[in-house]
Design an enzyme around this catalytic site. Structure first.
Site, PDB file in Angstrom:
ATOM      1  N   SER A  70      43.749  46.322  39.660  1.00 15.74           N
ATOM      2  CA  SER A  70      43.894  45.015  40.313  1.00 15.74           C
ATOM      3  C   SER A  70      43.800  45.057  41.833  1.00 15.74           C
ATOM      4  CB  SER A  70      45.215  44.356  39.893  1.00 15.74           C
ATOM      5  OG  SER A  70      45.110  43.855  38.587  1.00 15.74           O
TER       6      SER A  70
ATOM      7  N   LYS B 107      41.349  42.713  43.275  1.00 17.87           N
ATOM      8  CA  LYS B 107      41.620  41.317  43.617  1.00 17.87           C
ATOM      9  C   LYS B 107      41.697  41.080  45.126  1.00 17.87           C
ATOM     10  CE  LYS B 107      43.711  40.319  39.145  1.00 17.87           C
ATOM     11  NZ  LYS B 107      44.536  41.179  38.323  1.00 17.87           N
TER      12      LYS B 107
ATOM     13  N   SER C   8      49.065  38.578  40.293  1.00 17.86           N
ATOM     14  CA  SER C   8      47.854  39.234  39.792  1.00 17.86           C
ATOM     15  C   SER C   8      47.219  38.463  38.639  1.00 17.86           C
ATOM     16  CB  SER C   8      48.170  40.673  39.362  1.00 17.86           C
ATOM     17  OG  SER C   8      47.103  41.538  39.608  1.00 17.86           O
TER      18      SER C   8
END
Length: 252
Positions: free
Chosen positions: A22, A25, A82
């Site tokens: 993640s 992101k 997230s």
């Protein structure tokens, strides 16, 4: 990495290819910010956007199909809890499809000189050809922190959304880093923000930044497989070590 100059002051396997999970992101968010003409633009999450995310057990911020919220709330939803559905909503709204948005992410990576990085999706869900390096992620965060909106988001421990058609009182989500970091202080400084990541293939990952003796530093670690929060524990340990060494490094 020194956040001001981009100078790397410590490196262990920084150019080794890894899965960013993640931490992806960070790129999703900065590309979205740069391609939105209005951060208050209303975006509706649809079933088509998220159906496969449920099947993959992707992390969600809490927006529901049919829910309409401003882009800024989706941006917070990407970075703090997230939320995969937030990534997808922004990508489809901005570029027409996730694939088209991923093209923008890879173009940005090339422009920033992230030669060892390639994205296949907006979320960091595992794909064999979705990879980066610690040094590339540090370079990406170094770039993104220059954007005031991005910095405000990543420095927030939590965010409460505006009222929506599904959540008339709004709802609140929390940073996956800050909620596992009871004390942000380190020796001669403070951890200011960060983006965690985890998949079974990537291990625990963290891209964070801290201010120590009035100097900002960026730290990226990946591939931690111990129980608990090894990525956050490592960051605290390394920032403390930097604080201890600052007097030697800079004569303070």
């Amino acid at each position: 990495m020194q956040a001001g100059t981009g100078k790397v002051i410590g490196d262990i396997n920084g150019d080794t290819q890894m899965y960013p999970a993640s931490m992806t992101k960070i790129m999703t968010t900065i590309v979205a910010i740069e391609n939105l003409s209005d951060l208050d633009q209303q975006i509706t999450l649809t079933n088509d956007m998220v159906a496969d995310l449920y099947a993959q057990d992707a992390t969600q911020a809490g927006f529901q199909p049919g829910e309409t919220a401003p882009a800024i709330d989706y941006l917070y939803g990407v970075m703090l809890p997230s939320g995969a559905e937030c990534c997808r909503a922004l990508a489809v709204t901005i570029a027409g499809s996730e694939d088209a948005f991923v093209d923008l992410m890879n173009q940005k990576a090339e422009k920033l000189g992230l030669d060892n990085t390639h994205f296949c999706n907006t979320t960091g869900l595992h794909a064999d050809n979705h990879y980066s390096t610690a040094k590339d992620i540090a370079t990406l965060l170094h770039y993104a922190l220059k954007n005031d909106t991005f910095r405000e988001i990543i420095e927030s421990p939590y965010h409460s959304t505006q009222a929506t058609n599904v959540h008339p009182d709004g709802f609140t989500f929390y940073s996956t880093m800050f909620k596992n970091l009871s004390d942000t202080t380190v020796i001669d400084g403070q951890i200011l923000g960060g983006k965690t990541g985890f998949t079974s293939e990537a291990g625990c990952c963290l891209a964070s930044f801290a201010e120590i003796d009035d100097i900002e530093y960026i730290l990226v670690t990946a591939g931690a497989y111990q129980a608990g929060t090894p990525h956050i524990d490592d960051a605290v340990k390394l920032y403390n070590r930097l604080g201890e060494a600052s007097s030697v490094l800079y004569g303070k």
